[in-house]
Design an enzyme around this catalytic site. Structure first.
Site, short mmCIF file in Angstrom:
data_model
loop_
_atom_site.label_atom_id
_atom_site.label_comp_id
_atom_site.label_asym_id
_atom_site.label_seq_id
_atom_site.Cartn_x
_atom_site.Cartn_y
_atom_site.Cartn_z
N ASP A 1 54.16 -49.22 -7.35
CA ASP A 1 54.55 -49.86 -6.29
C ASP A 1 55.21 -51.12 -6.40
OD1 ASP A 1 52.82 -48.27 -4.39
OD2 ASP A 1 51.29 -49.26 -4.83
N LYS B 1 42.40 -46.33 -6.50
CA LYS B 1 43.29 -47.02 -7.43
C LYS B 1 43.00 -47.92 -8.73
CE LYS B 1 47.33 -46.92 -4.36
NZ LYS B 1 48.31 -47.76 -3.82
#
Ligand code: ATR
Length: 287
Positions: A103, A67
């Site tokens: 997210d 990420k």
């Protein structure tokens, strides 16, 4: 060629994303594919460069441990992902690769469903959110919550909680150790100046299978507190069980997982997924 998206990570077998995206592709009758690809750190750059030139590739979700690394491999990082410091979705756009973090939206969306005051802020009561944890998930929670609430961070390692509080523009005493977690209240609060701990958000690994539960006593929290747990294995964590037993509103980790996937799906395939079928999807994911 059939358009396709992917999820990349190392390991990757555990990812639930293929089940979610396959369900939506089938539900909408879209001719498309969503694959799981095992990408190790050594081949990450090569993977991105190959896909960049594939016109059928609609993008990928990015999971551990990539990420952060992919932020240097894309051509532009969306401001929200920049703020989180992590990218979980890459999408090609007119020859350039854009990095997003869905997210954050995956956290805001279920909160909006539960918190009527978001967007029509009632000023007479200060609303607080408590984030437990200080890792990547806590940073996404911080970005999602900081525009809506005053946020306090609680962590096993208190220094990291202090650093996160400061990063999001809150005073350093808004970051503290787990031993301090409890309802937010001033000793001299009168009946009209109560401070609501409106959201409790578990962004730590506590409550996962094999991990200790979050050490929190929900007994004296205000009755309209929303308890949000990012953990989804188990789906009913001790924290959520305790919240439900007290009649508090709850959001589980699967809501966040489906929420972030929905935003990624729209970016990949250009259409909203059929969220009215969430009940079916949740049954599939927990079968
Ligand atoms: P993620 O990216 O999923 O947030 P992470 O960055 O590894 O994962 O963060 C895990 C969080 O859970 C951290 O806040 C960690 O606390 P530390 O900063 O003190 O390491 C917290 N955590 C993990 N296991 C824990 C445990 N057994 N008790 C308390 N906190 C725990």
């Amino acid at each position: 060629m059939t358009p396709y998206a992917e999820v990349i990570g190392d390991p990757i077998a555990q990812s639930k994303s293929p089940v979610i995206h396959r369900f939506w592709l089938d539900a909408l009758g879209i001719v498309g594919d969503y694959r799981r690809v095992h990408v190790t750190p050594e081949i990450l750059t090569d993977y991105i460069e190959r896909r960049r030139h594939d016109p059928s590739w609609r993008g990928c979700n990015v999971t551990m441990p990539h990420k952060l690394a992919v932020m240097d491999l894309v051509d532009a990082v969306d401001p929200i992902a920049e703020r989180v410091g992590a990218v979980n979705t890459i999408v090609p756009h007119e020859g350039r690769l854009i990095g997003y973090n869905t997210d954050v939206g995956g956290i805001i969306e279920p909160l909006k469903r539960h918190d009527r005051r978001i967007g029509e802020y009632a000023n007479h009561v200060a609303t607080y959110a408590q984030v437990i944890g200080a890792g990547g998930a806590a940073r996404a929670a911080g970005v999602a919550l900081a525009s809506l609430y005053d946020v306090e961070f609680y962590n096993r390692t208190p220094d990291k909680a202090v650093a996160l509080a400061e990063l999001f523009g809150f005073p350093s005493h808004s970051g503290m150790g787990l031993d301090r977690v409890g309802p937010i209240r001033n000793a001299d609060d009168g009946p009209d100046d109560q401070r609501y701990s409106h959201v409790v958000f578990n962004a730590s690994s506590m409550g996962m299978i094999g991990q200790p539960p979050v050490p929190i006593d929900l007994d004296s929290y205000y009755p309209d507190t929303i308890v949000f747990d990012a953990v989804y294995a188990p789906l009913e964590t001790p924290l959520l069980a305790a919240a439900r037993a007290r009649g508090l509103r709850t959001v589980d980790g699967l809501e966040m997982l489906i929420g972030q996937a929905a935003l990624a799906f729209a970016l990949f395939f250009g259409t909203e997924p059929p969220r009215e079928r969430d009940v079916e999807l949740r049954a599939l994911l927990t079968a």
